[in-house]
Scaffold this active site. Structure first.
Site, PDB file in Angstrom:
ATOM      1  N   ARG A   1      16.836 -11.508 -10.116  1.00  0.00           N
ATOM      2  CA  ARG A   1      17.536 -10.255  -9.836  1.00  0.00           C
ATOM      3  C   ARG A   1      16.933  -9.133 -10.660  1.00  0.00           C
ATOM      4  O   ARG A   1      16.067  -9.343 -11.472  1.00  0.00           O
ATOM      5  CB  ARG A   1      19.010 -10.401 -10.161  1.00  0.00           C
ATOM      6  CG  ARG A   1      19.244 -11.086 -11.550  1.00  0.00           C
ATOM      7  CD  ARG A   1      20.313 -10.508 -12.398  1.00  0.00           C
ATOM      8  NE  ARG A   1      20.212  -9.104 -12.610  1.00  0.00           N
ATOM      9  CZ  ARG A   1      19.473  -8.518 -13.570  1.00  0.00           C
ATOM     10  NH1 ARG A   1      18.732  -9.261 -14.376  1.00  0.00           N
ATOM     11  NH2 ARG A   1      19.465  -7.214 -13.706  1.00  0.00           N
ATOM     12  N   GLY A   2      17.413  -7.935 -10.359  1.00  0.00           N
ATOM     13  CA  GLY A   2      16.896  -6.754 -11.061  1.00  0.00           C
ATOM     14  C   GLY A   2      15.875  -6.071 -10.187  1.00  0.00           C
ATOM     15  O   GLY A   2      14.904  -6.706  -9.765  1.00  0.00           O
ATOM     16  N   ALA A   3      16.075  -4.809  -9.878  1.00  0.00           N
ATOM     17  CA  ALA A   3      15.261  -4.137  -8.867  1.00  0.00           C
ATOM     18  C   ALA A   3      13.752  -4.392  -8.994  1.00  0.00           C
ATOM     19  O   ALA A   3      13.126  -4.895  -8.058  1.00  0.00           O
ATOM     20  CB  ALA A   3      15.570  -2.640  -8.888  1.00  0.00           C
TER      21      ALA A   3
ATOM     22  N   ASP B   1      18.484   0.973  -8.738  1.00  0.00           N
ATOM     23  CA  ASP B   1      18.033   0.137  -7.631  1.00  0.00           C
ATOM     24  C   ASP B   1      17.415   0.974  -6.536  1.00  0.00           C
ATOM     25  O   ASP B   1      16.584   0.484  -5.765  1.00  0.00           O
ATOM     26  CB  ASP B   1      19.202  -0.681  -7.094  1.00  0.00           C
ATOM     27  CG  ASP B   1      19.646  -1.683  -8.142  1.00  0.00           C
ATOM     28  OD1 ASP B   1      20.413  -1.284  -9.039  1.00  0.00           O
ATOM     29  OD2 ASP B   1      19.173  -2.832  -8.091  1.00  0.00           O
TER      30      ASP B   1
ATOM     31  N   ARG C   1      18.157  -8.775   0.117  1.00  0.00           N
ATOM     32  CA  ARG C   1      19.026  -7.815  -0.565  1.00  0.00           C
ATOM     33  C   ARG C   1      18.645  -6.409  -0.109  1.00  0.00           C
ATOM     34  O   ARG C   1      17.472  -6.058  -0.106  1.00  0.00           O
ATOM     35  CB  ARG C   1      18.917  -7.931  -2.097  1.00  0.00           C
ATOM     36  CG  ARG C   1      19.487  -9.238  -2.622  1.00  0.00           C
ATOM     37  CD  ARG C   1      19.704  -9.227  -4.129  1.00  0.00           C
ATOM     38  NE  ARG C   1      20.882  -8.444  -4.496  1.00  0.00           N
ATOM     39  CZ  ARG C   1      21.151  -8.072  -5.753  1.00  0.00           C
ATOM     40  NH1 ARG C   1      20.325  -8.372  -6.725  1.00  0.00           N
ATOM     41  NH2 ARG C   1      22.237  -7.392  -6.030  1.00  0.00           N
TER      42      ARG C   1
ATOM     43  N   GLN D   1      26.093  -9.190 -15.801  1.00  0.00           N
ATOM     44  CA  GLN D   1      24.703  -9.085 -16.255  1.00  0.00           C
ATOM     45  C   GLN D   1      24.610  -8.462 -17.656  1.00  0.00           C
ATOM     46  O   GLN D   1      23.725  -8.787 -18.432  1.00  0.00           O
ATOM     47  CB  GLN D   1      23.875  -8.234 -15.271  1.00  0.00           C
ATOM     48  CG  GLN D   1      23.606  -8.877 -13.928  1.00  0.00           C
ATOM     49  CD  GLN D   1      24.655  -8.524 -12.877  1.00  0.00           C
ATOM     50  OE1 GLN D   1      25.830  -8.372 -13.206  1.00  0.00           O
ATOM     51  NE2 GLN D   1      24.232  -8.405 -11.625  1.00  0.00           N
TER      52      GLN D   1
ATOM     53  N   LYS E   1      23.951  -0.602 -10.497  1.00  0.00           N
ATOM     54  CA  LYS E   1      25.040  -1.565 -10.534  1.00  0.00           C
ATOM     55  C   LYS E   1      26.416  -0.889 -10.518  1.00  0.00           C
ATOM     56  O   LYS E   1      26.625   0.101 -11.247  1.00  0.00           O
ATOM     57  CB  LYS E   1      24.898  -2.426 -11.800  1.00  0.00           C
ATOM     58  CG  LYS E   1      25.900  -3.542 -11.954  1.00  0.00           C
ATOM     59  CD  LYS E   1      25.993  -4.434 -10.728  1.00  0.00           C
ATOM     60  CE  LYS E   1      24.653  -4.894 -10.301  1.00  0.00           C
ATOM     61  NZ  LYS E   1      24.596  -5.469  -8.943  1.00  0.00           N
TER      62      LYS E   1
HETATM   63  C1  LIG Z   1      15.665  -2.654 -14.029  1.00  0.00           C
HETATM   64  S1  LIG Z   1      16.934  -1.992 -13.142  1.00  0.00           S
HETATM   65  C2  LIG Z   1      17.710  -3.426 -12.518  1.00  0.00           C
HETATM   66  C3  LIG Z   1      18.965  -3.119 -11.753  1.00  0.00           C
HETATM   67  O1  LIG Z   1      19.210  -4.232 -10.900  1.00  0.00           O
HETATM   68  C4  LIG Z   1      20.502  -4.710 -11.197  1.00  0.00           C
HETATM   69  O2  LIG Z   1      21.155  -5.167 -10.071  1.00  0.00           O
HETATM   70  P1  LIG Z   1      21.248  -6.770  -9.789  1.00  0.00           P
HETATM   71  O3  LIG Z   1      21.549  -7.434 -11.092  1.00  0.00           O
HETATM   72  O4  LIG Z   1      22.352  -6.858  -8.778  1.00  0.00           O
HETATM   73  O5  LIG Z   1      19.885  -7.120  -9.234  1.00  0.00           O
HETATM   74  C5  LIG Z   1      21.227  -3.527 -11.763  1.00  0.00           C
HETATM   75  O6  LIG Z   1      21.605  -2.630 -10.760  1.00  0.00           O
HETATM   76  C6  LIG Z   1      20.162  -2.950 -12.647  1.00  0.00           C
HETATM   77  O7  LIG Z   1      20.418  -1.689 -13.049  1.00  0.00           O
END
Ligand SMILES: CSC[C@H]1O[C@H](OP(=O)(O)O)[C@H](O)[C@@H]1O
Length: 353
Positions: free
Chosen positions: A45-47, A245, A87, A204, A256
């Site tokens: 996960r993580g953009a 994101d 996603r 997270q 998020k």
């Molecule tokens: C490096 S920014 C990552 C960004 O992604 C996360 O979302 P997810 O954990 O659902 O993939 C979150 O929005 C972070 O800010």
């Protein structure tokens, strides 16, 4: 540095983030369907990391192809569609697939499948290396902005910074976006401590950012998402910095769920609030945040907490994974190319020239 993802000899290896920090489970796979499921379930996960994983996932799909060159376009279209359906919000995923689609359009006719696949494999590796390099550049630009905007406070004391979700190595493969800025600012003696908001429902912040900060020996406190306004009211937070994101061309930012509440509270309390994201997170094709697709996820993410039922199975839930912070609540957007302030519509466009 934490090894969030790697691709070696045709095998994708990733750290399954669903079980951190209590379990460090590494997974290896050569199946693109398994890799897609890892993105869907936030094992990966993580953009920025989603973009890296998307590139490698396409390569896994190419490795599985056994048809003719004539049959390949239909297979490739399905493969890309399956990856892009994993996603919807993080634009980095689509940035990665767009690079591979461009290679297909440019070279399918002239190259053998073997040569085309080799070119795509190189592109996927380049996406990964670029995201790692982006973090270092972003961190530098972010620290310079903090030194500039918080110069008065820094004359007398170090800073306390609020962040949300996870934007570190686990979200990027490099030092991080917002957390990369925080790590460098700590190394340069600017930071007293970090306040990491838990980031319901998948935590997270409480799980992943806390784990990264412990690894880096950076002082921090975890808080419930709803605590940030009270800490700001008490003067306990000097600035906020989070990831993204997808950023619209006018600076409206999807991040998020919970981010917008922090930003509005920061605005009310006159506390600088920044976004840190690579240029690959900016979607210059959309005018504003209303055009950003916001992922809705299964309500069980609220009805249960890591397998424990906490609400009845029939409890109705609205579970948006992201929200959109209007640009008026954002004091600066830190990218790998520069820190952007002021007129975002004009300044963000310049990053693409
Ligand atoms: C490096 S920014 C990552 C960004 O992604 C996360 O979302 P997810 O954990 O659902 O993939 C979150 O929005 C972070 O800010």
């Amino acid at each position: 540095m934490i090894d969030a993802i790697s691709f070696t000899n045709g095998t994708l290896r990733y750290l399954d983030q669903r079980f951190l920090p209590l379990q460090e489970n590494y997974v290896e796979t050569r199946s693109h369907m398994e890799a897609i499921e890892a993105i869907k379930t936030l094992a990966v996960r993580g953009a920025p990391l989603i973009g890296v994983a998307a590139g490698y996932t396409v390569i896994l799909g190419l490795q599985s192809y056994e048809g003719t060159k004539e049959e390949f376009p239909a297979y490739f279209d399905r493969l890309i569609a399956d990856v892009e359906a994993s996603r919807p919000t993080a634009v980095n995923l689509f940035f990665a697939t767009a690079k591979l689609k461009d290679l297909f359009k440019a070279h399918y006719a002239a190259l053998s499948l073997e040569a085309l696949f080799a070119a795509m494999n190189a592109a996927a590796v380049e996406i990964h290396n670029d995201e790692i390099a982006n973090c270092d550049n972003m961190s530098r630009h972010g620290v310079e902005l903090i030194k500039q905007d918080l110069a008065e406070t820094l004359k007398t004391r170090k800073l306390t910074v609020l962040t949300h979700c996870n934007t570190g190595t686990l979200a990027t493969g490099g030092s991080g976006t917002a957390l990369g800025v925080i790590k460098l600012a700590w190394q340069e003696g600017l930071i007293e401590k970090v306040i990491t908001a838990e980031s319901r429902p998948l935590l997270q912040g409480l799980r992943l950012t806390a784990w990264e900060l412990e690894q880096e020996k950076i002082p921090f406190y975890s808080i419930s998402d709803s605590s940030s306004a009270f800490l700001m009211q008490k003067g306990m937070i000097d600035f906020g910095i989070v990831g993204a994101d997808r950023i619209a061309s006018n600076g409206d930012t999807a991040n998020k769920i919970g981010t917008c509440a922090h930003a509005i509270s920061a605005y009310h309390h006159k506390i600088p609030f920044y976004i840190a994201a690579p240029v690959s997170t900016i979607d210059i094709t959309i005018d504003n945040g209303t055009q950003i697709p916001i992922e809705e996820r299964n309500g069980d993410e609220l009805r249960t907490i890591f397998g424990t039922q906490v609400a009845t199975p029939t409890t109705p839930v609205i579970n948006y994974a992201f929200d959109v912070t209007p640009n008026q609540f954002i004091n600066g957007i830190v990218t790998d190319k520069k820190a952007v302030t002021g007129n975002y519509s004009q300044e963000l466009q310049k990053l693409f020239t």
